[in-house]
Design a protein around this motif. Structure first.
Motif, PDB file in Angstrom:
ATOM      1  N   ALA A  59       1.042  -1.249  -0.143  1.00  0.00           N
ATOM      2  CA  ALA A  59      -0.100  -0.215   0.063  1.00  0.00           C
ATOM      3  C   ALA A  59       0.849   1.172   0.075  1.00  0.00           C
ATOM      4  O   ALA A  59       1.983   1.160   0.497  1.00  0.00           O
ATOM      5  CB  ALA A  59      -0.939   0.240   1.298  1.00  0.00           C
ATOM      6  N   PHE A  60       0.267   2.133  -0.461  1.00  0.00           N
ATOM      7  CA  PHE A  60       1.131   3.661  -0.688  1.00  0.00           C
ATOM      8  C   PHE A  60       1.593   3.877   0.753  1.00  0.00           C
ATOM      9  O   PHE A  60       2.561   4.829   0.664  1.00  0.00           O
ATOM     10  CB  PHE A  60       0.421   4.626  -1.403  1.00  0.00           C
ATOM     11  N   LYS A  61       1.005   3.564   1.716  1.00  0.00           N
ATOM     12  CA  LYS A  61       1.564   4.019   3.098  1.00  0.00           C
ATOM     13  C   LYS A  61       2.762   3.870   3.448  1.00  0.00           C
ATOM     14  O   LYS A  61       3.646   4.279   4.204  1.00  0.00           O
ATOM     15  CB  LYS A  61       0.525   3.751   4.056  1.00  0.00           C
ATOM     16  N   ASP A  62       3.586   2.624   2.632  1.00  0.00           N
ATOM     17  CA  ASP A  62       4.899   2.180   2.845  1.00  0.00           C
ATOM     18  C   ASP A  62       5.837   3.323   2.584  1.00  0.00           C
ATOM     19  O   ASP A  62       6.890   3.383   3.085  1.00  0.00           O
ATOM     20  CB  ASP A  62       5.074   1.131   2.108  1.00  0.00           C
ATOM     21  N   GLY A 111      -7.582  -2.172   8.954  1.00  0.00           N
ATOM     22  CA  GLY A 111      -6.977  -3.077   7.999  1.00  0.00           C
ATOM     23  C   GLY A 111      -5.585  -2.651   7.400  1.00  0.00           C
ATOM     24  O   GLY A 111      -4.822  -3.164   7.680  1.00  0.00           O
ATOM     25  N   ASP A 112      -5.430  -1.511   6.736  1.00  0.00           N
ATOM     26  CA  ASP A 112      -4.414  -1.193   5.864  1.00  0.00           C
ATOM     27  C   ASP A 112      -3.350  -0.460   6.645  1.00  0.00           C
ATOM     28  O   ASP A 112      -2.183  -1.006   6.373  1.00  0.00           O
ATOM     29  CB  ASP A 112      -4.972  -0.142   4.779  1.00  0.00           C
ATOM     30  N   THR A 113      -3.741   0.462   7.506  1.00  0.00           N
ATOM     31  CA  THR A 113      -2.665   1.068   8.195  1.00  0.00           C
ATOM     32  C   THR A 113      -1.863   0.204   8.972  1.00  0.00           C
ATOM     33  O   THR A 113      -0.730   0.440   9.156  1.00  0.00           O
ATOM     34  CB  THR A 113      -3.234   2.380   8.867  1.00  0.00           C
ATOM     35  N   THR A 138      -8.745   9.992  -2.159  1.00  0.00           N
ATOM     36  CA  THR A 138      -8.441  10.761  -1.099  1.00  0.00           C
ATOM     37  C   THR A 138      -9.436  10.265   0.123  1.00  0.00           C
ATOM     38  O   THR A 138     -10.362  10.076  -0.028  1.00  0.00           O
ATOM     39  CB  THR A 138      -8.731  12.264  -1.086  1.00  0.00           C
ATOM     40  N   GLY A 139      -8.921  10.231   1.573  1.00  0.00           N
ATOM     41  CA  GLY A 139      -9.503   9.842   2.558  1.00  0.00           C
ATOM     42  C   GLY A 139      -9.271  10.847   3.675  1.00  0.00           C
ATOM     43  O   GLY A 139     -10.059  11.740   3.837  1.00  0.00           O
ATOM     44  N   ASN A 140      -7.984  10.935   4.441  1.00  0.00           N
ATOM     45  CA  ASN A 140      -7.701  11.748   5.409  1.00  0.00           C
ATOM     46  C   ASN A 140      -6.874  12.875   4.817  1.00  0.00           C
ATOM     47  O   ASN A 140      -6.390  13.686   5.477  1.00  0.00           O
ATOM     48  CB  ASN A 140      -6.564  11.051   6.336  1.00  0.00           C
ATOM     49  N   PHE A 141      -6.943  13.110   3.524  1.00  0.00           N
ATOM     50  CA  PHE A 141      -6.228  14.481   2.595  1.00  0.00           C
ATOM     51  C   PHE A 141      -4.789  14.504   2.722  1.00  0.00           C
ATOM     52  O   PHE A 141      -4.187  15.616   2.544  1.00  0.00           O
ATOM     53  CB  PHE A 141      -6.984  15.533   3.313  1.00  0.00           C
ATOM     54  N   GLY A 142      -4.180  13.585   3.209  1.00  0.00           N
ATOM     55  CA  GLY A 142      -2.628  13.671   3.598  1.00  0.00           C
ATOM     56  C   GLY A 142      -1.909  13.528   2.126  1.00  0.00           C
ATOM     57  O   GLY A 142      -0.874  14.594   1.694  1.00  0.00           O
ATOM     58  N   ASP A 143      -2.288  12.644   1.306  1.00  0.00           N
ATOM     59  CA  ASP A 143      -1.510  12.186   0.194  1.00  0.00           C
ATOM     60  C   ASP A 143      -1.898  13.464  -0.888  1.00  0.00           C
ATOM     61  O   ASP A 143      -0.753  14.211  -1.507  1.00  0.00           O
ATOM     62  CB  ASP A 143      -2.409  10.916  -0.467  1.00  0.00           C
ATOM     63  N   VAL A 144      -3.080  14.007  -1.015  1.00  0.00           N
ATOM     64  CA  VAL A 144      -3.371  15.064  -2.235  1.00  0.00           C
ATOM     65  C   VAL A 144      -2.757  16.347  -1.543  1.00  0.00           C
ATOM     66  O   VAL A 144      -2.211  17.275  -2.165  1.00  0.00           O
ATOM     67  CB  VAL A 144      -4.545  15.125  -2.539  1.00  0.00           C
ATOM     68  N   PRO A 201     -12.088   0.421   1.221  1.00  0.00           N
ATOM     69  CA  PRO A 201     -12.519   0.973   2.699  1.00  0.00           C
ATOM     70  C   PRO A 201     -11.431   1.893   3.102  1.00  0.00           C
ATOM     71  O   PRO A 201     -11.876   2.524   4.365  1.00  0.00           O
ATOM     72  CB  PRO A 201     -12.230  -0.716   3.235  1.00  0.00           C
ATOM     73  N   SER A 202     -10.267   2.079   2.598  1.00  0.00           N
ATOM     74  CA  SER A 202      -9.388   2.592   3.387  1.00  0.00           C
ATOM     75  C   SER A 202      -9.527   4.206   3.170  1.00  0.00           C
ATOM     76  O   SER A 202      -8.715   5.125   3.513  1.00  0.00           O
ATOM     77  CB  SER A 202      -7.892   2.617   2.620  1.00  0.00           C
ATOM     78  N   MET A 203     -10.730   4.423   2.226  1.00  0.00           N
ATOM     79  CA  MET A 203     -11.152   5.980   2.363  1.00  0.00           C
ATOM     80  C   MET A 203     -12.455   6.363   3.057  1.00  0.00           C
ATOM     81  O   MET A 203     -13.153   7.013   2.640  1.00  0.00           O
ATOM     82  CB  MET A 203     -11.153   6.225   0.793  1.00  0.00           C
ATOM     83  N   SER A 229      -1.647   5.344  -7.697  1.00  0.00           N
ATOM     84  CA  SER A 229      -2.273   3.971  -7.736  1.00  0.00           C
ATOM     85  C   SER A 229      -1.864   3.599  -6.047  1.00  0.00           C
ATOM     86  O   SER A 229      -0.705   3.350  -5.899  1.00  0.00           O
ATOM     87  CB  SER A 229      -1.573   3.033  -8.536  1.00  0.00           C
ATOM     88  N   THR A 230      -2.678   3.624  -5.014  1.00  0.00           N
ATOM     89  CA  THR A 230      -2.583   3.483  -3.780  1.00  0.00           C
ATOM     90  C   THR A 230      -2.424   2.181  -3.040  1.00  0.00           C
ATOM     91  O   THR A 230      -2.026   2.144  -2.073  1.00  0.00           O
ATOM     92  CB  THR A 230      -3.453   4.356  -2.794  1.00  0.00           C
ATOM     93  N   ALA A 231      -2.988   1.218  -3.907  1.00  0.00           N
ATOM     94  CA  ALA A 231      -2.687  -0.246  -3.429  1.00  0.00           C
ATOM     95  C   ALA A 231      -2.630  -1.182  -4.366  1.00  0.00           C
ATOM     96  O   ALA A 231      -3.451  -1.023  -5.402  1.00  0.00           O
ATOM     97  CB  ALA A 231      -4.147  -0.569  -2.294  1.00  0.00           C
TER      98      ALA A 231
END
Ligand SMILES: *Cc1c(COP(=O)(O)O)cnc(C)c1O
Length: 462
Positions: free
Chosen positions: A110-113, A142-144, A254-260, A306-308, A409-411
């Motif tokens: 996942a992109f969080k890595d 799940g993801d984080t 986008t979910g938590n707005f960190g990436d964008v 689900p991560s969003m 592409s986040t996952a």
């Protein structure tokens, strides 16, 4: 670099302090006092450089000389050595001028890595230097969780306790966490739902005595260093597609707005970005806010991305601080409204400023599936549902087809095999290093939804 809080009432901190602190004491989020900028010539010099070298150029103004340059270079090298692609985050082409930035080649797919692998090394470096040890506690749907576990596994400077709702995360997601066997990693299945897990973690943070006793910390998405690490791939991909001579646009699931938000910073730093598309699923608080000015919290609806599935978008406060020209009192006011009534309205002038930088779109479940199918039929690419939300929003909002459009592409599709299989008929395979995930032994304990029992468990396992 000095760091200041979005609410204007917390002390200025250094990079290392911000790294370890997370949330500011006034409830705000930390931001650098100024944006470092790069001229066109300086950006042109990055053409052809390795990811790690561009990463150093882009991030060092935020970090160095507080962390000596050579040390920081070493941390970057170590962080991205775990990625399974030489380019770290390669670009894939899906159509004319249309690209996908594959952010999922890290250890947990996942992109969080991208951010957390670096964060893990930064934590370890700073804590070792200070002779300190921390206890990270987190809740995950799940993801984080797996990305956070992977960033500290086997390190002497940290213990991690990750709570997940028992029986309510997917098998791939659970196994990615519970098959990590290093002694400093503790997985706990809570008999309850994700909200129960989150409430337990929050209660631990509010128990000041216990918090100090175990040196409690978090690696959540409001940590400045996570946002900072994400700025880098906007630079690497835009440069690969012709920047600074050519503009590039991005669409970001986008979910938590960190990436964008990291893309917004890249633009402030001088990268020629034409459009930033904020792509949400039906949990659309951000697209409603950017289009209409009203930030209003609703019910969270479960989706195939689900991560969003998020209703409170914590990093949005950082953008508010920027469009309100750094007026901490104004931000305190908005956040007080949010607390009192679950909503606030953005001023007209400020909303205009947000619209100069962002377009936003809500993508339905059917549109998400259709985008997975479209991309697959036209070129055979398998994309995961989060990426598909981005692709749909990119295609609908692309202003000038001569400007390259990059969807983040986040996952990896194999993280969300059910949706991909339903649409394409193909079960996406896990990459080789994870092919035996279902044969590995799992290690986790089950606890009831009880704060005292959790505290006892943590103390016994430190
Ligand atoms: C976390 C996550 C997102 C959302 O990123 P934000 O920075 O929270 O906006 C999108 N896709 C995937 C797969 C994620 O894990």
């Amino acid at each position: 670099m000095k760091y200041i809080s979005t609410r204007g009432e917390a002390p200025e901190l250094t990079f290392e302090e911000v790294l370890l602190t997370g949330l500011a004491r006034d409830g705000g989020l930390y931001l650098p006092e100024t944006w470092p900028t790069f001229s066109s010539d300086e950006i042109a010099e990055m053409q052809g450089m390795r990811y790690q070298d561009i990463a150093f150029k882009v991030m060092s103004p935020f970090v160095c000389p507080e962390i000596p340059e050579d040390d920081f270079k070493g941390l970057i090298e170590k962080a991205y050595s775990t990625f399974r692609h030489d380019a770290v985050v390669p670009l894939g082409q899906v159509d004319n001028n249309e690209w996908i930035l594959e952010l999922f080649h890290g250890p947990t797919l996942a992109f969080k890595d991208v951010a957390l692998q670096l964060l893990g090394h930064l934590f370890n470096y700073v804590l070792t230097k200070r002779g300190e040890k921390i206890t990270i506690v987190g809740a995950t749907s799940g993801d984080t969780g797996s990305a956070a576990i992977d960033c500290v596994r086997g390190r002497d400077s940290a213990n991690i306790f990750m709570l997940h709702p028992k029986g309510r995360v997917s098998d791939v997601q659970r196994r990615q966490m519970t098959t990590v066997i290093e002694g400093n990693v503790h997985n706990i299945a809570i008999e309850g739902d994700f909200d129960n897990c989150q409430a337990l973690v929050k209660a631990l943070f509010n128990d000041l005595e216990f918090r100090d006793q175990i040196n409690l910390s978090a690696v959540n998405s409001i940590n400045w260093a996570r946002v900072m690490a994400q700025i880098v791939y906007y630079f690497t991909s835009a440069i690969a597609l012709g920047a600074p001579d050519k503009k590039v646009s991005f669409s970001v699931p986008t979910g938590n707005f960190g990436d964008v938000y990291a893309g917004y910073i890249a633009k402030q730093m001088g990268l020629p970005i034409e459009q930033l598309v904020v792509a949400t699923n039906v949990n659309d608080i951000l697209s409603r806010t950017i289009n209409g000015g009203e930030y209003k919290v609703g019910e969270t609806i479960p989706t195939i991305s689900p991560s969003m599935d998020i209703q409170v978008s914590s990093n949005f406060e950082r953008l508010l601080f920027n469009i309100y020209d750094g007026d901490g009192a104004a931000i305190r006011n908005l956040m007080e409204n949010l607390k009192q009534s679950g909503q606030f309205n953005i001023g007209e002038a400020q909303l205009e400023k947000a619209k100069e930088s962002f377009v936003a779109m809500r993508v339905s479940e059917d549109e998400t599936k259709k985008a997975i199918a479209d991309v697959f039929e036209n070129g055979g690419h398998l994309i995961d549902p989060h990426t598909a939300v981005g692709v749909k929003a990119a295609r609908e909002n692309w202003a000038d087809k001569k400007t390259p459009m990059v969807t983040l592409s986040t996952a990896h599709p194999a993280k969300f095999p059910d949706a991909v299989k339903e649409v394409t008929g193909i079960h996406p395979e896990l990459p080789a290093h994870m092919a035996d995930l279902f044969d590995r032994e799992e290690k986790f304990d089950v606890l009831s939804n009880d704060l005292e029992q959790l505290k006892k468990y943590i103390l016994e396992n430190l």
